[in-house]
Scaffold this active site. Structure first.
Site, PDB file in Angstrom:
ATOM      1  CE  LYS A 193     -11.340  11.012  -2.228  1.00  0.00           C
ATOM      2  NZ  LYS A 193     -12.902  10.840  -2.077  1.00  0.00           N
ATOM      3  CE  LYS A 211     -10.285   9.549   2.222  1.00  0.00           C
ATOM      4  NZ  LYS A 211     -11.820   8.700   2.038  1.00  0.00           N
ATOM      5  CB  CYS A 245     -22.709  10.415   4.064  1.00  0.00           C
ATOM      6  SG  CYS A 245     -24.041  10.110   2.605  1.00  0.00           S
ATOM      7  CB  CYS A 263     -23.117  16.233  -0.744  1.00  0.00           C
ATOM      8  SG  CYS A 263     -22.067  15.107  -1.919  1.00  0.00           S
ATOM      9  CB  CYS A 273     -23.682   9.354  -4.075  1.00  0.00           C
ATOM     10  SG  CYS A 273     -21.917   9.660  -3.744  1.00  0.00           S
ATOM     11  CB  CYS A 299     -18.973  10.016   2.849  1.00  0.00           C
ATOM     12  SG  CYS A 299     -19.220  10.776   1.263  1.00  0.00           S
TER      13      CYS A 299
HETATM   14 FE1  SRM Z   1     -16.391  11.297   1.051  1.00  0.00          FE
HETATM   15  C1  SRM Z   1     -16.734  13.696  -1.906  1.00  0.00           C
HETATM   16  C2  SRM Z   1     -18.076  14.043   2.851  1.00  0.00           C
HETATM   17  C3  SRM Z   1     -16.024  10.154   4.162  1.00  0.00           C
HETATM   18  C4  SRM Z   1     -15.521   8.375  -0.291  1.00  0.00           C
HETATM   19  N1  SRM Z   1     -17.094  13.380   1.022  1.00  0.00           N
HETATM   20  C5  SRM Z   1     -17.351  13.798  -0.888  1.00  0.00           C
HETATM   21  C6  SRM Z   1     -17.536  15.411  -0.593  1.00  0.00           C
HETATM   22  C7  SRM Z   1     -16.726  16.055  -0.378  1.00  0.00           C
HETATM   23  C8  SRM Z   1     -18.346  15.298  -1.775  1.00  0.00           C
HETATM   24  C9  SRM Z   1     -17.744  15.726  -3.462  1.00  0.00           C
HETATM   25  O1  SRM Z   1     -17.180  15.091  -3.718  1.00  0.00           O
HETATM   26  O2  SRM Z   1     -18.096  17.017  -3.997  1.00  0.00           O
HETATM   27  C10 SRM Z   1     -18.301  14.675   0.550  1.00  0.00           C
HETATM   28  C11 SRM Z   1     -19.094  16.355   1.159  1.00  0.00           C
HETATM   29  C12 SRM Z   1     -20.352  15.881   1.864  1.00  0.00           C
HETATM   30  C13 SRM Z   1     -20.251  17.512   2.603  1.00  0.00           C
HETATM   31  O3  SRM Z   1     -21.046  18.511   2.531  1.00  0.00           O
HETATM   32  O4  SRM Z   1     -20.176  17.995   3.181  1.00  0.00           O
HETATM   33  C14 SRM Z   1     -18.043  14.687   1.233  1.00  0.00           C
HETATM   34  N2  SRM Z   1     -16.761  11.948   2.694  1.00  0.00           N
HETATM   35  C15 SRM Z   1     -17.768  13.163   3.661  1.00  0.00           C
HETATM   36  C16 SRM Z   1     -18.025  12.985   4.790  1.00  0.00           C
HETATM   37  C17 SRM Z   1     -18.219  14.625   5.385  1.00  0.00           C
HETATM   38  C18 SRM Z   1     -19.325  11.988   5.583  1.00  0.00           C
HETATM   39  C19 SRM Z   1     -20.026  12.679   6.925  1.00  0.00           C
HETATM   40  O5  SRM Z   1     -21.281  12.617   6.465  1.00  0.00           O
HETATM   41  O6  SRM Z   1     -18.978  12.464   7.915  1.00  0.00           O
HETATM   42  C20 SRM Z   1     -16.399  12.701   5.543  1.00  0.00           C
HETATM   43  C21 SRM Z   1     -16.134  13.738   5.476  1.00  0.00           C
HETATM   44  C22 SRM Z   1     -14.282  12.464   6.396  1.00  0.00           C
HETATM   45  C23 SRM Z   1     -13.635  13.542   6.410  1.00  0.00           C
HETATM   46  O7  SRM Z   1     -13.201  13.771   8.097  1.00  0.00           O
HETATM   47  O8  SRM Z   1     -12.262  13.221   5.813  1.00  0.00           O
HETATM   48  C24 SRM Z   1     -15.981  11.724   4.318  1.00  0.00           C
HETATM   49  N3  SRM Z   1     -15.668   9.451   1.901  1.00  0.00           N
HETATM   50  C25 SRM Z   1     -15.665   9.579   3.466  1.00  0.00           C
HETATM   51  C26 SRM Z   1     -15.163   8.125   3.862  1.00  0.00           C
HETATM   52  C27 SRM Z   1     -15.505   6.817   4.610  1.00  0.00           C
HETATM   53  C28 SRM Z   1     -13.966   7.487   5.401  1.00  0.00           C
HETATM   54  O9  SRM Z   1     -12.953   7.794   4.587  1.00  0.00           O
HETATM   55  O10 SRM Z   1     -13.991   6.640   6.043  1.00  0.00           O
HETATM   56  C29 SRM Z   1     -15.318   7.232   1.986  1.00  0.00           C
HETATM   57  C30 SRM Z   1     -15.344   6.200   2.074  1.00  0.00           C
HETATM   58  C31 SRM Z   1     -13.880   5.723   1.927  1.00  0.00           C
HETATM   59  C32 SRM Z   1     -12.518   6.061   0.436  1.00  0.00           C
HETATM   60  O11 SRM Z   1     -12.506   7.139   0.725  1.00  0.00           O
HETATM   61  O12 SRM Z   1     -12.892   4.841  -0.517  1.00  0.00           O
HETATM   62  C33 SRM Z   1     -14.999   8.447   1.323  1.00  0.00           C
HETATM   63  N4  SRM Z   1     -16.260  10.800  -1.004  1.00  0.00           N
HETATM   64  C34 SRM Z   1     -15.432   9.813  -0.620  1.00  0.00           C
HETATM   65  C35 SRM Z   1     -15.840  10.062  -2.524  1.00  0.00           C
HETATM   66  C36 SRM Z   1     -15.748   8.534  -3.121  1.00  0.00           C
HETATM   67  C37 SRM Z   1     -13.795   8.006  -2.976  1.00  0.00           C
HETATM   68  C38 SRM Z   1     -13.515   6.979  -4.340  1.00  0.00           C
HETATM   69  O13 SRM Z   1     -12.854   5.821  -3.897  1.00  0.00           O
HETATM   70  O14 SRM Z   1     -14.262   7.114  -5.755  1.00  0.00           O
HETATM   71  C39 SRM Z   1     -15.721  10.855  -2.492  1.00  0.00           C
HETATM   72  C40 SRM Z   1     -16.339  11.041  -3.971  1.00  0.00           C
HETATM   73  C41 SRM Z   1     -14.860  11.109  -5.255  1.00  0.00           C
HETATM   74  O15 SRM Z   1     -13.771  11.734  -4.208  1.00  0.00           O
HETATM   75  O16 SRM Z   1     -14.848  11.904  -6.029  1.00  0.00           O
HETATM   76  C42 SRM Z   1     -16.317  11.664  -1.545  1.00  0.00           C
HETATM   77 FE1  SF4 Z   2     -22.263  13.295  -0.769  1.00  0.00          FE
HETATM   78 FE2  SF4 Z   2     -22.147  10.462  -1.489  1.00  0.00          FE
HETATM   79 FE3  SF4 Z   2     -20.613  11.185   0.240  1.00  0.00          FE
HETATM   80 FE4  SF4 Z   2     -22.972  10.754   0.764  1.00  0.00          FE
HETATM   81  S1  SF4 Z   2     -22.303   9.393   0.118  1.00  0.00           S
HETATM   82  S2  SF4 Z   2     -21.452  12.546   1.370  1.00  0.00           S
HETATM   83  S3  SF4 Z   2     -23.981  11.617  -0.961  1.00  0.00           S
HETATM   84  S4  SF4 Z   2     -20.647  12.407  -1.816  1.00  0.00           S
END
Ligand code: SRM
Ligand code: SF4
Length: 583
Positions: free
Chosen positions: A220, A222, A441, A447, A486, A490
């Site tokens: 991904k 961003k 999150c 999730c 975790c 997010c």
């Molecule tokens: Fe996220 C994966 C929810 C922002 C880092 N994120 C997920 C998943 C899709 C779980 C999955 O892979 O099975 C989550 C879905 C949960 C659900 O039931 O809704 C999820 N991420 C979210 C959201 C909905 C959190 C929230 O409560 O708002 C945010 C949706 C953003 C959007 O509209 O696109 C969300 N995720 C973020 C952010 C914050 C940001 O981007 O500013 C991060 C950290 C920044 C970054 O990317 O470094 C983030 N999400 C992750 C990661 C770790 C990525 C990594 O670098 O390792 C995962 C896991 C993955 O990608 O394997 C992940």
């Molecule tokens: Fe799921 Fe972890 Fe992202 Fe929370 S931080 S939405 S537990 S993947």
């Protein structure tokens, strides 16, 4: 002699899935047509992400169903991005309608200014995508190894600069959308969507995806644009960031930042949150070009073997900023200027009524956990529907999971105020400072990666701290608290003055010391703490803060000055400099 096949490292299996997918088609339609199960084939689960769809199951009922030998309760999450969080009343009403009839009757506003609907059965997916597209929104690239929803500060005050910045965010977002016709073919009966304009070739992709090619990005990607003095988008947490440089009220260009990201894995030292480095300055009309070329560098240089090391932050860390800049300038065919001076004050949202430079009014609402839902206590979903139906405002989804009702004429303020008060949308007036500035999150029950509760936990933790905050006279102080279920990050927890990261059910790693301006990561204070332990650890520090803080000193800075935690030295990554555990 070692043959090529022996020496070349094996690519991650997702690379093969992408390459064989005929530009994101795979067997998704067959999987969806299969009525014998609520799930889809495992390779298709990787591919639907690019279409903004995640297969999930309700984890609250997982054990019970296992005991009863039933399949998991499968459903889908649909993520619909709106660049910069800008949304019309019509778009809000479509989200509301879809949430009511085929989701869990709730809308989740995300940390990246997008809408999420959970609990969608696969038979309803096409309808959800079609309805959103009719309202000029798209789930394409909501997830997957591509550029995600482009964030921009929903700044309601400097209206002119904001609309220029928003225009750039829209352009970047459209330019970096995948071009494959798979999306329109599969979901829209072949009808094109606005972003699918023909592009010039020669970027190293292929005829169909001139930028991405058939294997898209390694991971991904961003992008965020910040408008100082607000860093509400947490620009340093992004792969690529643009910070507006405003001189004499005029937007002159952007500082370009590279290599931010939050995600890490417990116990894997090779993974770490990293704040972006400021690299250069670009003029407004260079920005889309810069974004395209940076994405192409990540496409070509990013790690396609080890997915845990495939984010752009590791490409920047491994190659160094100077090399990235020189490669960027090489691909651009011109040099960029050096970065200019900017100043951030905070990374939270503004609440309440503020007047924009266009003389229209904006109302910042606090939405706890970004959760739009009707409960006994407050009818947020109904209230927002009636506000949208009034047609008196636009909506700006914020990077802190809140909403700004924007561009309201003076004569309509009373109507909006009445709807806000009547439906319990007025908590921005009464919530404590810590509650107002929280992020959590989603985590459980949807999730699949959650290790502990987050959205269903943080409000109760804040409640249990509010007594102490009141006694200490800190009720109104904005102390940034963020939780995630975790370490994926997010809710950008490593930028919380207090950060909680789920370890196992009921236990969290507790972090302290991030900068209020989003420019310094926090640091692990104690690992694997229960609710009671967290309360017992935080209370004395909060009391100490109330007694011993210096004028204007922020909580994160205080925890460092008083030695509760050490500052991250370079300000941009932990682990590597100081080790994970606080002495
Ligand atoms: Fe996220 C994966 C929810 C922002 C880092 N994120 C997920 C998943 C899709 C779980 C999955 O892979 O099975 C989550 C879905 C949960 C659900 O039931 O809704 C999820 N991420 C979210 C959201 C909905 C959190 C929230 O409560 O708002 C945010 C949706 C953003 C959007 O509209 O696109 C969300 N995720 C973020 C952010 C914050 C940001 O981007 O500013 C991060 C950290 C920044 C970054 O990317 O470094 C983030 N999400 C992750 C990661 C770790 C990525 C990594 O670098 O390792 C995962 C896991 C993955 O990608 O394997 C992940
Ligand atoms: Fe799921 Fe972890 Fe992202 Fe929370 S931080 S939405 S537990 S993947």
């Amino acid at each position: 002699m070692i043959s090529d096949s022996q020496s070349a490292p094996k690519l991650h299996k997702n690379e093969g899935i992408k390459a064989a997918s005929q530009h994101l088609r795979g067997t998704i339609l067959e999987s969806i047509a299969n009525v014998s199960t609520g799930s889809i084939a495992s390779d298709d689960q990787q591919l639907t992400k690019f279409h903004g769809l995640y297969q999930q199951d309700n984890r609250d009922v997982r054990n019970e169903r296992r005991k009863q030998k039933l399949d998991k309760a499968y459903s889908f999450l649909c993520r619909i991005g709106v660049p910069g969080g800008v949304s019309t009343p019509e778009q809000w009403l479509v989200m509301d309608e879809l949430a009511t009839y085929c989701s869990f009757d709730t809308i989740k506003l995300t940390t990246r200014q997008a809408y999420q609907l959970h609990g969608i059965l696969k038979s309803n997916l096409k309808n959800v995508i079609q309805r959103s597209t009719q309202a000029a929104m798209s789930s394409l690239a909501g997830c997957g190894d591509v550029n995600r929803n482009t964030m921009a500060s929903p700044n309601p005050i400097q209206t002119e600069v904001h609309s220029q910045v928003q225009d750039i965010a829209d352009k970047i977002d459209a330019y970096l959308k995948p071009q494959t016709s798979a999306f329109s073919e599969m979901w829209l009966d072949g009808k094109k969507i606005a972003s699918m304009e023909p592009r010039s070739l020669g970027m190293g992709g292929d005829d169909i995806e001139p930028l991405y090619g058939s294997t898209y990005l390694p991971r991904k990607f961003k992008i965020a644009i910040a408008i100082p003095p607000q860093n509400d988008v947490d620009v340093y947490a992004h792969c690529l960031g643009f910070i507006a440089v405003i001189e004499n009220d005029v937007l002159v260009g952007f500082n370009v930042t590279v290599g931010g990201g939050m995600g890490m894995t417990h116990g894997n030292e090779k993974t770490f949150p990293r704040l972006a480095d400021t690299m250069a300055f670009a003029l407004p009309d260079q920005v889309v070009d810069v974004a395209e070329k940076i994405v192409s560098i990540q496409r070509d240089w990013g790690d396609r073997v080890e997915r845990a090391h495939a984010r752009f932050k590791y490409t920047v860390e491994d190659h160094g900023v100077d090399k990235i800049r020189s490669e960027l300038e090489n691909r651009l065919g011109y040099k960029l200027e050096d970065a200019r001076s900017i100043n951030f004050e905070g990374n939270g949202d503004r609440y309440g009524w503020v007047k924009g430079s266009n003389k229209k009014w904006n109302l910042g609402l606090f939405i706890e956990g970004g959760r739009i839902i009707d409960t006994e206590k407050a009818k947020l979903k109904t209230g927002m529907r009636l506000i949208a139906k009034s047609g008196f405002c636009e909506f700006r989804l914020t990077p802190n999971q809140n909403v700004i009702l924007a561009n309201i004429c003076s004569e309509n303020r009373d109507t909006i105020n009445a709807l806000v008060d009547e439906h319990g949308l007025d908590s921005y007036k009464s919530a404590s400072g810590m509650r107002r500035i929280q992020i959590s999150c989603v985590s459980l029950p949807t999730c699949g990666l959650a290790l502990a509760e987050s959205e269903r936990y943080l409000p109760s933790l804040v409640s249990d701290l509010e007594g102490t905050l009141e006694e200490a006279g800190l009720s109104n102080d904005e102390i940034i608290i963020r939780s995630t279920g975790c370490p994926n990050g997010c809710g950008r927890p490593y930028l919380g003055e207090i950060g909680l990261v789920g370890k196992v059910p009921g236990k969290y790693n507790l972090y302290l010391g991030a900068g209020f301006d989003g420019a310094r990561l926090n640091k692990l204070f104690r690992a694997s703490q229960t609710h009671e332990e967290i309360i017992n650890l935080l209370k004395p520090i909060l009391i100490d803060y109330a007694k011993d803080r210096q004028d204007g000193e922020r909580f994160g800075d205080f925890t460092i000055r008083k030695g509760y935690v050490l500052a991250t030295s370079a300000g941009n990554r932990f682990h590597k400099d100081l080790g994970e555990v606080n002495p």
